[in-house]
Design a protein around this motif. Structure first.
Motif, PDB file in Angstrom:
ATOM      1  N   LYS A 132      -3.181  -3.046 -14.158  1.00 30.06           N
ATOM      2  CA  LYS A 132      -4.046  -2.004 -14.713  1.00 30.06           C
ATOM      3  C   LYS A 132      -3.761  -0.674 -14.029  1.00 30.06           C
ATOM      4  O   LYS A 132      -3.646   0.374 -14.655  1.00 30.06           O
ATOM      5  CB  LYS A 132      -5.525  -2.363 -14.460  1.00 30.06           C
ATOM      6  CG  LYS A 132      -6.144  -3.159 -15.556  1.00 30.06           C
ATOM      7  CD  LYS A 132      -6.873  -2.208 -16.510  1.00 30.06           C
ATOM      8  CE  LYS A 132      -7.326  -2.921 -17.740  1.00 30.06           C
ATOM      9  NZ  LYS A 132      -6.512  -2.996 -18.839  1.00 30.06           N
ATOM     10  N   TYR A 133      -3.628  -0.772 -12.685  1.00 31.47           N
ATOM     11  CA  TYR A 133      -3.427   0.436 -11.912  1.00 31.47           C
ATOM     12  C   TYR A 133      -2.100   1.095 -12.271  1.00 31.47           C
ATOM     13  O   TYR A 133      -2.016   2.305 -12.426  1.00 31.47           O
ATOM     14  CB  TYR A 133      -3.453   0.076 -10.424  1.00 31.47           C
ATOM     15  CG  TYR A 133      -3.003   1.200  -9.546  1.00 31.47           C
ATOM     16  CD1 TYR A 133      -3.859   2.251  -9.261  1.00 31.47           C
ATOM     17  CD2 TYR A 133      -1.722   1.219  -9.026  1.00 31.47           C
ATOM     18  CE1 TYR A 133      -3.442   3.278  -8.474  1.00 31.47           C
ATOM     19  CE2 TYR A 133      -1.303   2.249  -8.234  1.00 31.47           C
ATOM     20  CZ  TYR A 133      -2.164   3.281  -7.966  1.00 31.47           C
ATOM     21  OH  TYR A 133      -1.746   4.310  -7.194  1.00 31.47           O
ATOM     22  N   TRP A 172      -3.799  -8.673 -12.126  1.00 22.69           N
ATOM     23  CA  TRP A 172      -4.403  -7.947 -13.231  1.00 22.69           C
ATOM     24  C   TRP A 172      -4.793  -6.542 -12.767  1.00 22.69           C
ATOM     25  O   TRP A 172      -4.503  -5.550 -13.423  1.00 22.69           O
ATOM     26  CB  TRP A 172      -5.622  -8.732 -13.730  1.00 22.69           C
ATOM     27  CG  TRP A 172      -6.373  -8.043 -14.817  1.00 22.69           C
ATOM     28  CD1 TRP A 172      -6.005  -7.944 -16.131  1.00 22.69           C
ATOM     29  CD2 TRP A 172      -7.607  -7.343 -14.694  1.00 22.69           C
ATOM     30  NE1 TRP A 172      -6.937  -7.237 -16.819  1.00 22.69           N
ATOM     31  CE2 TRP A 172      -7.942  -6.855 -15.973  1.00 22.69           C
ATOM     32  CE3 TRP A 172      -8.474  -7.091 -13.629  1.00 22.69           C
ATOM     33  CZ2 TRP A 172      -9.090  -6.115 -16.212  1.00 22.69           C
ATOM     34  CZ3 TRP A 172      -9.624  -6.361 -13.874  1.00 22.69           C
ATOM     35  CH2 TRP A 172      -9.926  -5.883 -15.151  1.00 22.69           C
ATOM     36  N   ILE A 173      -5.410  -6.478 -11.584  1.00 19.76           N
ATOM     37  CA  ILE A 173      -5.815  -5.167 -11.057  1.00 19.76           C
ATOM     38  C   ILE A 173      -4.592  -4.279 -10.847  1.00 19.76           C
ATOM     39  O   ILE A 173      -4.565  -3.116 -11.249  1.00 19.76           O
ATOM     40  CB  ILE A 173      -6.569  -5.337  -9.723  1.00 19.76           C
ATOM     41  CG1 ILE A 173      -7.943  -5.908  -9.991  1.00 19.76           C
ATOM     42  CG2 ILE A 173      -6.696  -4.011  -9.003  1.00 19.76           C
ATOM     43  CD1 ILE A 173      -8.772  -6.088  -8.745  1.00 19.76           C
ATOM     44  N   VAL A 174      -3.551  -4.843 -10.230  1.00 14.97           N
ATOM     45  CA  VAL A 174      -2.356  -4.048  -9.937  1.00 14.97           C
ATOM     46  C   VAL A 174      -1.729  -3.547 -11.238  1.00 14.97           C
ATOM     47  O   VAL A 174      -1.312  -2.396 -11.355  1.00 14.97           O
ATOM     48  CB  VAL A 174      -1.345  -4.878  -9.119  1.00 14.97           C
ATOM     49  CG1 VAL A 174      -0.024  -4.154  -8.997  1.00 14.97           C
ATOM     50  CG2 VAL A 174      -1.902  -5.156  -7.738  1.00 14.97           C
ATOM     51  N   GLN A 210      -2.139   3.140 -15.365  1.00 14.65           N
ATOM     52  CA  GLN A 210      -2.835   4.413 -15.252  1.00 14.65           C
ATOM     53  C   GLN A 210      -1.862   5.566 -14.998  1.00 14.65           C
ATOM     54  O   GLN A 210      -2.079   6.682 -15.458  1.00 14.65           O
ATOM     55  CB  GLN A 210      -3.829   4.303 -14.083  1.00 14.65           C
ATOM     56  CG  GLN A 210      -4.808   5.435 -13.977  1.00 14.65           C
ATOM     57  CD  GLN A 210      -5.642   5.272 -12.716  1.00 14.65           C
ATOM     58  OE1 GLN A 210      -5.909   4.167 -12.256  1.00 14.65           O
ATOM     59  NE2 GLN A 210      -6.051   6.382 -12.149  1.00 14.65           N
ATOM     60  N   THR A 244       0.831  -1.202   0.000  1.00 13.51           N
ATOM     61  CA  THR A 244       0.000   0.000   0.000  1.00 13.51           C
ATOM     62  C   THR A 244       0.867   1.254   0.000  1.00 13.51           C
ATOM     63  O   THR A 244       0.560   2.229  -0.687  1.00 13.51           O
ATOM     64  CB  THR A 244      -0.931  -0.014   1.222  1.00 13.51           C
ATOM     65  OG1 THR A 244      -1.631  -1.244   1.235  1.00 13.51           O
ATOM     66  CG2 THR A 244      -1.921   1.123   1.166  1.00 13.51           C
ATOM     67  N   VAL A 248      -6.784  -2.741  -3.484  1.00 14.89           N
ATOM     68  CA  VAL A 248      -7.608  -3.950  -3.581  1.00 14.89           C
ATOM     69  C   VAL A 248      -6.743  -5.121  -4.037  1.00 14.89           C
ATOM     70  O   VAL A 248      -6.826  -6.232  -3.500  1.00 14.89           O
ATOM     71  CB  VAL A 248      -8.789  -3.727  -4.547  1.00 14.89           C
ATOM     72  CG1 VAL A 248      -9.496  -5.041  -4.835  1.00 14.89           C
ATOM     73  CG2 VAL A 248      -9.755  -2.725  -3.964  1.00 14.89           C
ATOM     74  N   GLY A 249      -5.859  -4.854  -5.015  1.00 16.04           N
ATOM     75  CA  GLY A 249      -4.954  -5.906  -5.469  1.00 16.04           C
ATOM     76  C   GLY A 249      -4.098  -6.424  -4.323  1.00 16.04           C
ATOM     77  O   GLY A 249      -3.958  -7.633  -4.134  1.00 16.04           O
ATOM     78  N   LEU A 308      -7.087   3.112  -4.949  1.00 15.91           N
ATOM     79  CA  LEU A 308      -7.950   1.992  -4.572  1.00 15.91           C
ATOM     80  C   LEU A 308      -7.695   0.698  -5.332  1.00 15.91           C
ATOM     81  O   LEU A 308      -7.553  -0.357  -4.719  1.00 15.91           O
ATOM     82  CB  LEU A 308      -9.417   2.402  -4.686  1.00 15.91           C
ATOM     83  CG  LEU A 308     -10.366   1.401  -4.034  1.00 15.91           C
ATOM     84  CD1 LEU A 308     -10.134   1.349  -2.540  1.00 15.91           C
ATOM     85  CD2 LEU A 308     -11.807   1.744  -4.322  1.00 15.91           C
ATOM     86  N   PRO A 309      -7.639   0.745  -6.668  1.00 13.01           N
ATOM     87  CA  PRO A 309      -7.433  -0.537  -7.375  1.00 13.01           C
ATOM     88  C   PRO A 309      -6.173  -1.247  -6.904  1.00 13.01           C
ATOM     89  O   PRO A 309      -6.194  -2.463  -6.673  1.00 13.01           O
ATOM     90  CB  PRO A 309      -7.293  -0.119  -8.832  1.00 13.01           C
ATOM     91  CG  PRO A 309      -7.809   1.265  -8.917  1.00 13.01           C
ATOM     92  CD  PRO A 309      -7.715   1.879  -7.580  1.00 13.01           C
ATOM     93  N   GLY A 310      -5.097  -0.480  -6.715  1.00 17.38           N
ATOM     94  CA  GLY A 310      -3.851  -1.096  -6.258  1.00 17.38           C
ATOM     95  C   GLY A 310      -3.996  -1.680  -4.871  1.00 17.38           C
ATOM     96  O   GLY A 310      -3.494  -2.770  -4.578  1.00 17.38           O
TER      97      GLY A 310
END
Lengths: 265, 486, 453
Positions: free
Chosen positions: B480-481, B476-478, B484, B357, B396-397, B392-394
């Protein structure tokens, strides 16, 4: 510099908005700003010009205490906003920044919807009682920033999806939404193309009707186009301050003249 | 010829090849290195690589395959009844190999010739006594059939080793000669050796894929065998876990899955808020000096082996929860419990969540914060309303990765959660998890033909699939983040 | 949006803000929220650090005493009639005498010595005195005599451990109340122990054998040591290092410098990041199924352990190595390519030497985390009770059964005698010291050679 068009403007306002006396700024041991005295008028556009590293942005960031967020920065001297010392220990910088809004060099919309970007300030400062009032503030601010027509159909779209010029006008709308008294702009057009720059400059001229606007710029043409008062900074000193027309046509200090004519910079 | 000596010979040949190749290249152009296509060293390198690499590859392959071939042939001699019974053939093989190694020791100690060894008979010579003299203790008298097989086994092994030595040396020599004959002034030695090295690099990268294939294959094959003995529906939908030694076991997944998820949930309740707030503090509030101390100390937790946390759960946390919370409240009297394991896994995951985080918060551009401060937001408002939503996305990952670690954690639950498979809500009761049962079914005496052992592979498969899904989703989420802000 | 009538830009502006010097009620609430938020952050840090402290404290509290052992020092006359019945002095003949004979010698000598010294407890039987000596002491005396047969018939001074309960009494684990209920120790023995301590016969000594001796059975916690586990861990780390470094570096170089952007490369990349997050126990299953069951390697062997740890740590090491290679600025590669070096020469001559400290640091940190791994090693049989040291690597020691430090922690923790909790915590201290040195080495390497671009 012959193509410079200097608009003759009346500066009929004499009311001081901000008064700075003997301002010194240190970054660690580096003395970045030396003994600056300046009076910034209400309902006027004041431009700070000067070569890179001359302290103009530093001084701008003193005016709403953004320098507080830099751990090594130290400010001495007095800066009064309507007669109140903004560096008084009793002053909450948060409250100050609601009065003295800021627009940054690079457009920095939050990764939220356009609506939420603008509503952010009013929400945290508790300026509205209900959704209708908030809607009203958002629309008014977007209109003032001359971007309403472009975004009114997609207020839920992300602010980061706009073009550079639109993003910067969104940031101006965001700053205006908190109903500030002074708007600080740190090279607001340096990341924009010429057309977007023209739109933002036009907007700045309109904002003068309600706010005291202080703009830092690299471009002398821009200073000449938008401001009524100009301050020239050099190596941490405020060299010269006066009517824009006078600074550009008849500078008193040889350093100003050298800069205007392109010999230093 | 032993593997070590063979290795040394091949290596020596490779070194010789280097100098021979080099000097051959030099002499082909009359000693003028400028006329060579490549630097002289590359000619040597080419010969070395052609000598050593195929030879070693062959050797590794041979060492891997030979025991399997020999075992299969020995087991074949036992006759069809024993060969089909996995346990019996395994036991027989163990006897054979023990006697064979005893014979090796005997031969070494007595200096016997191969002929003398061949003439030994289990029913005449006192094999057991003679083996005991060289330190190999046998439980019973030697069965003549097994003894003959042990002799065969030794012969096959010796023959195999001989053949391997010959073939490996032949491969090395062939590589040596082929490479050497190709050397002349125009030979593009650098390109050839670089292409060779490049294939080695690709092969190394392929280890990752081989590992995955190995995992999936080893889990799959035994899982399929398990489902051949135990109905698939009873495994996935069974509410009872009760393995029996003599068959008739209930091997239902549900109670284990429940324990796993319950413990992971408790651990996340601890780790997520503490980890995120710790990251917020180190990333946003802490003065640089404090950050420089606090961050590495928290990450120290991540470097402590899980078995240490396991002992902490067993000796300190479990008894504490039992004596001061569970017993006074009448919630149970067990030191191992969902709460014990959950809390300790939570602590283990704090640094994992906080450092991920922290990285993610630091990746949020400073201009976002400036924008918010410039509007008169306080620090906490900026963090809550701008930084955290942007990150947030990171985050959550990171949380999903932590959840996958909690689900796959083994030692803390083995030592702190208990062994009783139960479906209950009381967090102060002992429950058990998938990983605990994998360990308990695969340690001690294991029989690869009993569903009680093979179920561990089905459990491993379940665990692998669950964590894989979580990981793929989280990564995948990380990813994507990251895109960004790049 | 509702349809609000557009407001003109120059509408009169309400005075929204009061004086800067007074905080509005809203501002007070916002600042209170700010303080609370800050406090949550500090609380989180405090909780994390406190837990770490408590954990380390309890482990050191429970474990430090494992390094000390109550030891009795007394003269022992090695009776030739017992240990060398034939009187030949032949070691082979003497080795037929088991530890039982030596136990008798030790017991008799201690009883006699205590009587001579006037250390007497009312009602204490000779058997009670003899039982105070650890079951381990006769074996050590036997080894000593067999190593030096000239001791036969002489009187030598012997340092013998006390039994686990007497040792526990000095470490505060065993009290007189417990002793009354315990069949393994009597209150009289504790009284005698006190007397012996006063007389200087019984002292607490640094226990090297905790570090060097092999494991011991449930009944002799005082003799259990970490020797086999330490050797096993060392063997595994050595092999894992030898396996991971070349494969890790080669794979990273390929992926970072040579791999074309295609499906296969993507597949490998996704594979590696997923493998890094696969639960370690799954690697244990892999090791059991492939290396032991399929390839027929012996269980409990350091080689198998190292193979499992290699597969497990490779992904992490590849990720760290790639980061180190990526940190070398592209300008260096351009410079080398610009003077006509081949891609391979660029990598070998320039990129690798510059990335080497980072690669080594990442590899050592990866090894350190592998050194503490327990779960997968349980499945490949390293939890077995091993009392023989593995042979040296040149004699095939990598295939001999061994244990590992973290596994030893687990197997001691699961034994019933509370004395083993002390051993287990002591083993953790050794393990943590081992890890501390590995991490310190990594930090020193990084500090020493780190380059900032």
């Amino acid at each position: 510099m012959n193509d410079m068009r200097i608009v003759e403007r009346d500066v009929d306002i004499t009311e001081n908005k901000i008064t700075a006396r003997g301002v010194q700024v240190y970054y660690g041991t580096n003395h970045a700003l030396k003994d600056v005295d300046v009076d910034i008028l209400d309902k006027t556009v004041t431009a700070f010009i000067g070569p890179s590293g001359c302290g103009k942005s530093t001084f701008l960031r003193c005016l709403n205490r953004m320098n507080d967020t830099v751990a090594s920065a130290r400010v001495e001297g007095k800066i009064l906003l309507e007669g109140e010392d903004i560096y008084d220990p009793k002053v909450d910088p948060v409250q100050l920044r609601a009065k003295v809004g800021m627009v940054f060099q690079k457009p920095n919309p939050f990764p939220k919807s356009i609506y939420d970007n603008v509503a952010y300030g009013p929400k945290i400062h508790g300026l509205t009682r209900n959704k209708a009032e908030l809607d009203e503030i958002v629309e008014k601010s977007l209109r003032r920033a001359a971007i309403w027509n472009e975004v009114k159909d997609r207020l839920d779209a992300s602010g980061t999806g706009l073009s550079g010029g639109q993003q910067q006008r969104l940031c101006i709308a965001r700053a205006v939404a908190t109903n500030p008294e002074v708007l600080l702009m740190d090279e607001p057009c340096s990341a924009l193309d010429p057309i977007a720059t023209a739109q933002v400059e036009e907007l700045i001229d309109e904002l003068r009707a309600e706010y005291s606007v202080v703009i830092v710029t690299h471009s002398m043409q821009q200073a000449a186009r938008v401001s009524q008062k100009t301050a020239f900074f050099h190596l941490g000193h405020l060299v010269e301050y006066g009517e824009t027309g006078q600074i550009f046509t008849n500078p008193q200090d040889p350093r100003t003249e050298s800069y205007i004519t392109g010999r230093i910079g | 010829m032993s593997v070590g000596i063979l290795t040394l010979i091949v290596l020596a040949l490779a070194v010789v090849g280097f100098f021979v190749g080099r000097s051959r290249a030099m002499s082909s152009v009359g000693g003028d290195a400028r006329k060579l296509h490549s630097l002289p060293g590359y000619y040597g390198q080419t010969v070395s690589l052609f000598t050593a690499v195929p030879a070693f590859a062959l050797m590794a392959l041979w060492l891997f395959v030979q025991p399997m071939v020999i075992d299969a042939r020995i087991v074949g001699q036992l006759g069809p009844q024993i060969a089909e019974d996995a346990t019996a053939s395994k036991l027989a093989m163990e006897d054979v190999s023990r006697i064979a190694s005893g014979l090796d020791a005997l031969q070494a100690a007595r200096g016997m010739t191969n002929e003398e060894m061949r003439d030994m008979r289990a029913d005449f010579s006192d094999i057991r006594g003679r083996l005991a003299e060289v330190g190999v203790a046998l439980g019973s008298e030697v069965n003549p059939q097994i003894f003959e097989m042990a002799k065969d086994y030794r012969i096959m092994q010796a023959r195999g080793a001989m053949m391997m030595s010959v073939l490996v040396l032949a491969a090395a020599a062939a590589g040596f000669v082929v490479a050497l004959r190709r050397i002349h002034g125009e030979f593009r030695a650098r390109n050839v050796s670089e292409t060779f090295v490049r294939w080695l690099l690709i092969a190394s990268a392929g280890v990752a894929i081989l590992t995955t294939i190995g995992i999936v294959m080893s889990l799959m094959s035994e899982t399929i065998r398990f489902f051949g003995m135990y109905p698939i529906a009873d495994f996935f939908l069974g509410f009872t876990w009760n393995p029996q030694f003599r068959g008739g076991s209930d091997l239902g997944l549900i109670p284990l899955l429940w324990g796993t998820l319950y413990i992971s949930f408790v651990s996340m309740v601890v780790a997520v808020p503490i980890g995120i707030f710790a990251a917020i503090y180190t990333a946003e509030y802490a003065p640089p000096k404090v950050r420089a101390v606090v961050k590495p100390v928290i990450e120290l937790i991540a470097g402590i082996p899980t078995v240490v946390f396991g002992l902490f759960a067993l000796v300190t946390v479990g008894p504490f929860l039992r004596d001061y919370i569970a017993m006074p409240l009448g919630l149970g009297n067990s030191g191992s419990s969902v709460m014990t394991a959950g809390l300790v896994i939570g602590v283990l995951n704090i640094p994992f969540i906080s450092s991920l985080t922290d990285d993610i918060i630091n990746a949020v551009p400073q201009s976002m914060r400036d924008g918010s401060y410039g509007l008169g937001a306080t620090k906490s408002e900026t963090i809550r309303k701008v930084v955290l939503p942007a990150a947030l996305p990171g985050i959550v990952g990171a949380i999903l990765l932590a959840a996958s670690r909690a689900i796959g954690e083994t030692m803390i639950v083995t030592m702190g959660a208990g062994a009783a498979a139960k479906l209950g809500l009381n967090p102060f009761e002992a429950m058990t998890t998938i990983t605990v049962k994998i360990v308990s079914q695969l340690t001690g005496d294991i029989a690869f033909d009993a569903p009680e052992t093979l179920v561990a592979f089905a459990l491993g498969m379940t665990l692998f699939v669950i964590t894989l899904c979580l990981n793929i989703f989280a990564l995948w989420i990380v990813r994507k983040y990251r895109e960004q802000y790049e | 949006m509702t349809d609000i009538s557009p407001t003109s830009a120059d509408a009169p502006k309400p005075k929204a803000h009061g004086s800067l010097l007074e905080a509005t009620p809203l501002m007070k609430r916002r600042n209170a929220a700010e303080k609370r938020f800050h406090a949550y952050g500090i609380a989180a840090i405090v909780v994390a650090l406190l837990t770490l402290t408590v954990m380390l404290f309890t482990i050191i509290r429970d474990g430090h005493s494992a390094f000390y052992q109550a030891t009795m020092t007394f003269p022992v006359t090695i009776d030739a009639a017992v240990v060398d019945k034939t009187g030949s002095g032949d070691v082979a003949e003497m080795s037929k005498v088991t530890t039982i004979g030596y136990a008798r010698i030790l017991g008799e000598s201690l009883v006699k010595y205590l009587a001579d010294e006037g250390l007497v407890v009312e009602g204490m039987t000779d058997k009670e005195i003899t039982d105070m000596i650890s079951k381990d002491a006769p074996a050590r005396l036997r080894d000593r005599v067999l190593a030096d047969p000239s001791l036969v018939g002489q009187t030598v001074t012997v340092d013998a451990f006390t039994g686990g309960r007497v040792d526990g009494y000095f470490k505060g684990r065993v009290t007189r109340e417990i002793a009354e209920r315990d069949s393994n120790v009597t209150v009289t023995q504790l009284d005698m122990a006190d007397l012996m301590e006063e007389a200087g016969v019984l002292r607490s000594k640094f226990n090297w054998s905790f570090i060097t001796a092999p494991d011991a059975s449930d009944l002799r916690p005082e003799a259990a040591g970490l020797g086999v586990a330490l050797l096993g861990t060392l063997y595994m780390m050595l092999l894992t290092f030898i396996f991971t470094l070349p494969i890790g570096v080669a794979a990273s170089i390929y992926l970072e410098e040579f791999a074309p952007k295609n499906r296969l490369t993507d597949l490998i990349e996704v594979n590696i990041s997923n493998l890094a997050a696969v639960p370690s126990i799954v690697y244990g299953i892999l090791g059991l199924a492939i290396f032991i069951n399929f390839a027929g390697l012996p269980s409990s062997a350091p080689l198998v352990g190292a193979l499992v740890l290699t597969l497990m740590t490779l992904p992490t090491i590849i990720i760290a190595t790639r980061a180190a290679i990526r940190a070398v600025p592209p300008s260096i590669r351009d410079a080398a390519l610009g003077v006509g070096a081949s891609k391979m020469q660029t990598v070998v001559h320039h990129v690798l030497p510059l990335a080497a400290p980072g690669i080594l640091t990442g590899t050592i940190l990866g090894l350190a985390s592998a050194a503490g791994e327990t779960g997968p090693l349980l499945l490949i049989g390293m939890v077995a009770f091993v009392t023989n040291y593995p042979a040296s690597p040149l004699d095939g020691g990598f295939l001999d059964p061994a244990s590992a430090l973290p596994v030893q922690v687990y197997s001691w923790a699961s034994r019933s005698d509370p004395a083993f909790i002390e051993r287990s915590s002591g083993a953790i201290i050794v393990l943590l010291i081992f890890l501390f040195f590995m991490n310190a080495l990594a930090i020193v390497l990084r500090r020493r050679f780190e380059r900032r671009w």
